[in-house]
Design a protein around this motif. Structure first.
Motif, short mmCIF file in Angstrom:
data_model
loop_
_atom_site.label_atom_id
_atom_site.label_comp_id
_atom_site.label_asym_id
_atom_site.label_seq_id
_atom_site.Cartn_x
_atom_site.Cartn_y
_atom_site.Cartn_z
N ALA A 1 122.99 13.50 -11.67
CA ALA A 1 121.59 14.22 -12.03
C ALA A 1 120.87 14.01 -10.76
O ALA A 1 120.99 13.18 -9.84
CB ALA A 1 121.13 13.34 -13.00
N CYS A 2 119.78 15.02 -10.47
CA CYS A 2 118.89 14.94 -9.50
C CYS A 2 117.84 13.99 -9.73
O CYS A 2 117.44 13.94 -10.86
CB CYS A 2 118.63 16.43 -9.18
SG CYS A 2 117.10 16.56 -8.05
N LYS A 3 117.27 13.36 -8.74
CA LYS A 3 116.21 12.47 -8.76
C LYS A 3 115.03 13.00 -9.24
O LYS A 3 114.04 12.35 -9.67
CB LYS A 3 116.14 11.34 -7.76
CG LYS A 3 115.95 12.16 -6.56
CD LYS A 3 115.90 10.77 -5.46
CE LYS A 3 115.39 11.50 -4.02
NZ LYS A 3 116.06 12.57 -3.20
N ASN A 4 114.95 14.32 -8.94
CA ASN A 4 113.74 15.08 -8.98
C ASN A 4 113.69 15.66 -10.58
O ASN A 4 113.00 16.43 -10.95
CB ASN A 4 113.39 16.19 -8.21
CG ASN A 4 113.09 15.56 -6.75
OD1 ASN A 4 112.62 14.41 -6.64
ND2 ASN A 4 113.68 16.30 -5.65
N ASN A 5 114.65 15.23 -11.24
CA ASN A 5 114.93 15.87 -12.51
C ASN A 5 115.30 17.29 -12.95
O ASN A 5 114.86 18.02 -13.87
CB ASN A 5 113.68 15.43 -13.43
CG ASN A 5 113.78 14.14 -14.06
OD1 ASN A 5 114.86 13.51 -14.41
ND2 ASN A 5 112.68 13.17 -14.22
N CYS A 6 115.45 18.01 -11.71
CA CYS A 6 115.92 19.47 -11.94
C CYS A 6 117.38 19.95 -12.49
O CYS A 6 117.24 20.97 -12.90
CB CYS A 6 115.55 20.27 -10.74
SG CYS A 6 115.51 19.35 -9.11
N CYS A 7 118.23 18.85 -12.26
CA CYS A 7 119.24 19.42 -12.77
C CYS A 7 120.17 18.18 -13.56
O CYS A 7 119.95 16.93 -12.80
CB CYS A 7 120.18 20.27 -12.09
SG CYS A 7 120.88 19.06 -10.44
N LYS B 1 124.83 18.32 -4.26
CA LYS B 1 123.65 18.34 -3.94
C LYS B 1 123.11 19.33 -5.06
O LYS B 1 123.41 20.22 -5.46
CB LYS B 1 123.53 19.40 -2.49
CG LYS B 1 123.54 18.59 -1.23
CD LYS B 1 123.48 19.33 -0.08
CE LYS B 1 124.37 18.65 1.01
NZ LYS B 1 125.14 19.69 1.96
N CYS B 2 121.71 18.95 -5.15
CA CYS B 2 121.02 19.92 -6.42
C CYS B 2 120.90 21.34 -6.07
O CYS B 2 120.36 21.36 -5.02
CB CYS B 2 119.53 19.08 -6.63
SG CYS B 2 118.72 20.14 -7.64
N PRO B 3 121.24 22.04 -6.83
CA PRO B 3 121.14 23.69 -6.54
C PRO B 3 119.69 23.90 -6.65
O PRO B 3 119.32 24.98 -5.98
CB PRO B 3 121.77 24.34 -7.83
CG PRO B 3 122.00 23.25 -8.76
CD PRO B 3 122.06 21.82 -8.14
N GLU B 4 118.84 23.35 -7.07
CA GLU B 4 117.48 23.52 -7.29
C GLU B 4 116.49 23.12 -5.95
O GLU B 4 116.17 23.95 -5.22
CB GLU B 4 116.58 22.93 -8.31
CG GLU B 4 117.22 23.39 -9.77
CD GLU B 4 116.95 24.80 -10.11
OE1 GLU B 4 115.76 25.37 -9.57
OE2 GLU B 4 117.67 25.62 -10.68
N CYS B 5 116.70 22.00 -5.66
CA CYS B 5 116.00 21.30 -4.70
C CYS B 5 116.71 20.88 -3.26
O CYS B 5 116.30 20.51 -2.31
CB CYS B 5 115.07 20.26 -5.03
SG CYS B 5 115.79 18.78 -5.31
N GLY B 6 118.11 20.83 -3.43
CA GLY B 6 118.94 20.38 -2.36
C GLY B 6 119.10 18.87 -2.02
O GLY B 6 119.78 18.54 -1.18
ZN LIG Z 1 116.80 18.78 -7.51
#
Ligand SMILES: [Zn+2]
Length: 167
Positions: free
Chosen positions: A115-121, A134-139
């Motif tokens: 999981a992304c720590k920014n909760n995007c994925c 790496k998060c596909p949303e925020c990297g």
């Molecule tokens: Zn993210």
């Protein structure tokens, strides 16, 4: 089993759409009501009312008899709410819900999630590898998530559902 209004509403809106609730509300304790009268009472066009009735009929929640109108020569349909079906449909819906919960539980128990720590994925291991963690949303880098709490939560839901189904 005595079926509460809340259960009737829940089952009916799930199998035939929430818009039919007002029709059921009117038809609930009546028998053999013509579709014209139903339409008038719920303030809808006859065609709209028929569409609602057909959806309910598909779920076996209403039944009809038809009688020929002597003056006009056409058939008029008279509808009755089939309340006994509710228990059966409720059982089916609950089984489906339980099945979905069980599947989710299996997935959570079998998989590793990132999981992304920014909760995007939130990704399963394979997907996370595809994105090189790496998060596909925020990297941001994505970390393996401890899903113990999620598992506990779903297990609880499964237990509650089972308990409810025994009633
Ligand atoms: Zn993210």
């Amino acid at each position: 089993m005595r079926v509460s209004n809340k259960v009737i509403e829940e089952v009916v809106s799930e199998v035939a759409g929430p818009d039919v609730l007002l029709l059921i509300e009117y038809l609930k304790n009546k028998k053999n009501i013509s579709e014209f009268k139903i339409a008038e009472k719920i303030g809808k066009e006859v065609n709209t009312t028929r569409n609602m009735l057909y959806r309910l009929y598909d779920a076996n929640l209403v039944s009809f008899i038809r009688r020929k109108d002597k003056k006009k020569g056409w058939y008029i349909y008279y509808w009755t709410f089939n309340g006994k079906r509710i228990t059966h449909l409720l059982k089916k819906l609950n089984e489906k819900k339980l099945d979905r919960l069980q599947q989710r539980l299996d997935r959570e128990q079998a998989g590793q999630f990132y999981a992304c720590k920014n909760n995007c994925c939130r990704l399963e291991f394979d997907k996370a590898t595809d994105f090189e963690f790496k998060c596909p949303e925020c990297g941001s880098l994505i970390d393996q998530e401890d899903n113990t709490q999620t598992i506990v939560k779903i297990k609880k839901e499964v237990e509650e559902m089972k308990k409810q189904m025994k009633k």
